[in-house]
Design a protein around this motif. Sequence first.
Motif, PDB file in Angstrom:
ATOM      1  N   TYR A 324      36.971  61.827-117.984  1.00  0.00           N
ATOM      2  CA  TYR A 324      36.362  63.158-117.948  1.00  0.00           C
ATOM      3  C   TYR A 324      37.193  64.057-117.045  1.00  0.00           C
ATOM      4  O   TYR A 324      37.486  63.721-115.895  1.00  0.00           O
ATOM      5  N   LEU A 325      37.618  65.220-117.558  1.00  0.00           N
ATOM      6  CA  LEU A 325      38.442  66.132-116.787  1.00  0.00           C
ATOM      7  C   LEU A 325      37.637  67.257-116.164  1.00  0.00           C
ATOM      8  O   LEU A 325      37.973  67.749-115.089  1.00  0.00           O
ATOM      9  N   GLY A 326      36.616  67.726-116.862  1.00  0.00           N
ATOM     10  CA  GLY A 326      35.806  68.800-116.326  1.00  0.00           C
ATOM     11  C   GLY A 326      36.518  70.130-116.266  1.00  0.00           C
ATOM     12  O   GLY A 326      36.116  71.030-115.519  1.00  0.00           O
ATOM     13  N   GLN A 327      37.573  70.280-117.050  1.00  0.00           N
ATOM     14  CA  GLN A 327      38.299  71.539-117.129  1.00  0.00           C
ATOM     15  C   GLN A 327      38.951  71.659-118.502  1.00  0.00           C
ATOM     16  O   GLN A 327      39.079  70.679-119.235  1.00  0.00           O
ATOM     17  N   GLU A 328      39.377  72.859-118.833  1.00  0.00           N
ATOM     18  CA  GLU A 328      39.961  73.115-120.140  1.00  0.00           C
ATOM     19  C   GLU A 328      41.355  72.515-120.240  1.00  0.00           C
ATOM     20  O   GLU A 328      42.125  72.532-119.274  1.00  0.00           O
ATOM     21  N   ILE A 329      41.677  71.981-121.405  1.00  0.00           N
ATOM     22  CA  ILE A 329      43.036  71.517-121.688  1.00  0.00           C
ATOM     23  C   ILE A 329      43.747  72.613-122.472  1.00  0.00           C
ATOM     24  O   ILE A 329      43.357  72.945-123.592  1.00  0.00           O
ATOM     25  N   LEU A 330      44.789  73.184-121.873  1.00  0.00           N
ATOM     26  CA  LEU A 330      45.544  74.254-122.523  1.00  0.00           C
ATOM     27  C   LEU A 330      46.449  73.715-123.610  1.00  0.00           C
ATOM     28  O   LEU A 330      46.650  74.365-124.640  1.00  0.00           O
ATOM     29  N   ASP A 331      47.013  72.537-123.383  1.00  0.00           N
ATOM     30  CA  ASP A 331      47.876  71.917-124.393  1.00  0.00           C
ATOM     31  C   ASP A 331      47.931  70.422-124.147  1.00  0.00           C
ATOM     32  O   ASP A 331      47.752  69.948-123.012  1.00  0.00           O
ATOM     33  N   LEU A 332      48.195  69.690-125.235  1.00  0.00           N
ATOM     34  CA  LEU A 332      48.168  68.229-125.201  1.00  0.00           C
ATOM     35  C   LEU A 332      49.363  67.705-125.991  1.00  0.00           C
ATOM     36  O   LEU A 332      49.675  68.203-127.074  1.00  0.00           O
ATOM     37  N   SER A 333      50.046  66.712-125.439  1.00  0.00           N
ATOM     38  CA  SER A 333      51.196  66.120-126.117  1.00  0.00           C
ATOM     39  C   SER A 333      51.287  64.648-125.743  1.00  0.00           C
ATOM     40  O   SER A 333      50.970  64.275-124.612  1.00  0.00           O
ATOM     41  N   ALA A 334      51.706  63.816-126.692  1.00  0.00           N
ATOM     42  CA  ALA A 334      51.869  62.385-126.427  1.00  0.00           C
ATOM     43  C   ALA A 334      53.168  61.897-127.046  1.00  0.00           C
ATOM     44  O   ALA A 334      53.614  62.403-128.082  1.00  0.00           O
ATOM     45  N   CYS A 335      53.778  60.915-126.384  1.00  0.00           N
ATOM     46  CA  CYS A 335      54.992  60.291-126.923  1.00  0.00           C
ATOM     47  C   CYS A 335      55.139  58.922-126.285  1.00  0.00           C
ATOM     48  O   CYS A 335      54.984  58.780-125.067  1.00  0.00           O
ATOM     49  N   GLY A 336      55.427  57.907-127.110  1.00  0.00           N
ATOM     50  CA  GLY A 336      55.552  56.559-126.580  1.00  0.00           C
ATOM     51  C   GLY A 336      54.245  56.103-125.973  1.00  0.00           C
ATOM     52  O   GLY A 336      53.203  56.096-126.617  1.00  0.00           O
ATOM     53  N   ARG A 337      54.279  55.743-124.688  1.00  0.00           N
ATOM     54  CA  ARG A 337      53.071  55.272-123.995  1.00  0.00           C
ATOM     55  C   ARG A 337      52.475  56.335-123.081  1.00  0.00           C
ATOM     56  O   ARG A 337      51.571  56.037-122.288  1.00  0.00           O
ATOM     57  N   TYR A 338      52.949  57.584-123.189  1.00  0.00           N
ATOM     58  CA  TYR A 338      52.529  58.618-122.251  1.00  0.00           C
ATOM     59  C   TYR A 338      51.795  59.769-122.939  1.00  0.00           C
ATOM     60  O   TYR A 338      52.023  60.062-124.110  1.00  0.00           O
ATOM     61  N   ILE A 339      50.952  60.442-122.148  1.00  0.00           N
ATOM     62  CA  ILE A 339      50.201  61.611-122.609  1.00  0.00           C
ATOM     63  C   ILE A 339      50.332  62.697-121.554  1.00  0.00           C
ATOM     64  O   ILE A 339      50.147  62.429-120.354  1.00  0.00           O
ATOM     65  N   ALA A 340      50.659  63.903-121.977  1.00  0.00           N
ATOM     66  CA  ALA A 340      50.749  65.044-121.064  1.00  0.00           C
ATOM     67  C   ALA A 340      49.609  66.003-121.373  1.00  0.00           C
ATOM     68  O   ALA A 340      49.427  66.414-122.516  1.00  0.00           O
ATOM     69  N   ALA A 341      48.835  66.339-120.340  1.00  0.00           N
ATOM     70  CA  ALA A 341      47.729  67.284-120.488  1.00  0.00           C
ATOM     71  C   ALA A 341      47.965  68.453-119.532  1.00  0.00           C
ATOM     72  O   ALA A 341      48.042  68.265-118.310  1.00  0.00           O
TER      73      ALA A 341
END
Length: 390
Positions: A324-341
């Motif tokens: 749970y982040l409790g804030q808005e996600i402006l953009d989301l990207s994933a590659c390999g074993r990683y996720i960028a929020a």
Amino acid sequence: MSDNVTRMEPEQSPNRRGLWKKIVVFAVVVAAVCGLVALILFSDGLNLDSLRRWVKYMNVSGDGSYGVYTFDSHSSNRYESFGDGLAVASVSGLTVFDEQGEELFSLQKQMALPQLQVRGDLAMVYDVGDGSLLALHRKNGEVLRLEENRAILDADLSDGGYLCTSSSASGYKSVLSVYNGSQNLIYRWLSSTTYIPLCTVSADGRWLAAVGLGQSGGAFESSLLLFRTDSEEIQRSVSLGSQLIYDLMFVGDKTICAVGETSVRFLSLDGELLGSYAYEDRYLKDFTDGGDGFLTLAVNMYRAGNRYTLVTVDEKGRELASVYLGQEILDLSACGRYIAALTPEGLTVYTQSLSVYAETVDTGSATSVVMRKDGSVLLLGNGQGKLYLP
């Protein structure tokens, strides 16, 4: 020999002293390198990507010029990692940069709503609602240009280099087309009865999947349509229920993923439901299929607001982790074993298990992120991009 004579050890030659000195220096260097490698590995959960980044970027200048990209700024821009560089789709076409930020190729074409996809050495951009599509090879430049008098509704690139489109045409509700790795048309299917807004093609080009819109018992219904590109008949039609389908993709060679407004479904080429994940009382706000063997979802408790939760789901529809982040996600990207929020508070890089791998508040004016397989991230916005190294 007299007992009063003192035995003298032969004096070491300068060459021998130099050899011992070299051995000692070499041993110290090896110990230091091993210690550094161990520190990197064990402090990062045995993560070899830290070592790879250290080796790859150890000679990068600290003046901030490496990995800096400059491009036209527009709210419709789309970004994807392309090799070690970056592909940018904008209202003026498709531009590809190398890892230094130098422009390699630029394909000019006015577009209103560009959509970008990258698979291997191919990048494709098309204009939603228009008949324009461009495909580019990372080394050879432009390989396909479509400018037809029919609107492209959807397009998809496979890992094997095959490309498919769903478009409209006079006298028909939808037209499905498949191009091979040489970008030659190998299959076309005309529908006079069903609207088909989404399509995807398998890595080997043998299977084409699409979403058809219709009704059942007077209620709206989405259906998965399966075609073989060596046959003129629909192989199977499977109901996806009354939900609207947002995206359709092959995950692996024989599994199809349908991302809908209420659930994600995974189906076989036989039409069998392999698994599903329902959002229950939450709303899907964003998703990415860039992870190796998992899908990343951003769901919110309300249609609007900032009570976001990140969820990772495997290819059987099983939840792997959630946070749970409790804030808005402006953009989301994933590659390999990683996720960028990317959120208003900064950038957080997660692993597949949604444990925090790295984070920074130094995101500048970034509105988009591109996760890369080695754990580095491109922060993009306001006509510029920069590299973030965990």
